[in-house]
Design a protein around this motif. Structure first.
Motif, short mmCIF file in Angstrom:
data_model
loop_
_atom_site.label_atom_id
_atom_site.label_comp_id
_atom_site.label_asym_id
_atom_site.label_seq_id
_atom_site.Cartn_x
_atom_site.Cartn_y
_atom_site.Cartn_z
N GLU A 11 0.83 -1.21 0.00
CA GLU A 11 0.00 0.00 0.00
C GLU A 11 0.86 1.26 0.00
N LEU A 12 1.91 1.28 0.81
CA LEU A 12 2.80 2.44 0.84
C LEU A 12 3.45 2.65 -0.52
N SER A 13 3.87 1.58 -1.16
CA SER A 13 4.49 1.67 -2.48
C SER A 13 3.53 2.29 -3.49
N ARG A 14 2.30 1.88 -3.42
CA ARG A 14 1.30 2.42 -4.36
C ARG A 14 0.99 3.88 -4.05
N LEU A 15 1.02 4.26 -2.77
CA LEU A 15 0.78 5.66 -2.41
C LEU A 15 1.94 6.55 -2.86
N VAL A 16 3.16 6.08 -2.69
CA VAL A 16 4.34 6.88 -3.02
C VAL A 16 4.61 6.88 -4.52
N TYR A 17 4.55 5.70 -5.16
CA TYR A 17 4.98 5.57 -6.56
C TYR A 17 3.86 5.20 -7.54
N GLY A 18 2.68 4.91 -7.01
CA GLY A 18 1.59 4.53 -7.90
C GLY A 18 1.72 3.12 -8.45
#
Length: 104
Positions: A11-18
């Motif tokens: 989830e963090l990866s998707r928030l930061v980098y999409g």
């Protein structure tokens, strides 16, 4: 806990980098880690994780970013990037109370 963190960092990866970044698994050397490693690897394989080399993981353009922030608890790369970009952390993405309760 590993299962929860797996979801949190995706989830963090998707928030930061999409998108999902190429993740790096950092483990400590110790009896507990050695005991839990087979279970951890089975969990990741069940989720479809494919293991790659460190150079392959580090080739992800995300790792060209420098969070340039510090955190008293250390903080993983994606956590530090969340802070740098001033993004709101998802609910229960830092389950320190749960971890502390498990260790008592």
């Amino acid at each position: 806990m590993a299962d929860q963190y797996y979801g949190v960092f995706r989830e963090l990866s998707r928030l930061v980098y999409g998108r999902d970044v190429k993740y790096v698994l950092l483990m400590h050397v110790g009896a507990f880690d050695a005991r839990m490693l087979p279970e951890l690897l089975n969990l990741y394989r069940a989720k479809g994780v494919q293991f790659i080399s460190l150079p392959d993981a580090m080739s992800d353009t995300a790792y060209q970013d420098d969070p340039d922030v510090g955190d008293p608890t250390g903080g993983a790369f994606l956590e530090l990037m969340m802070q740098k970009k001033k993004l709101k952390f998802p609910e229960n993405s830092k389950p320190y109370k749960e971890l502390e309760a498990m260790c008592q």
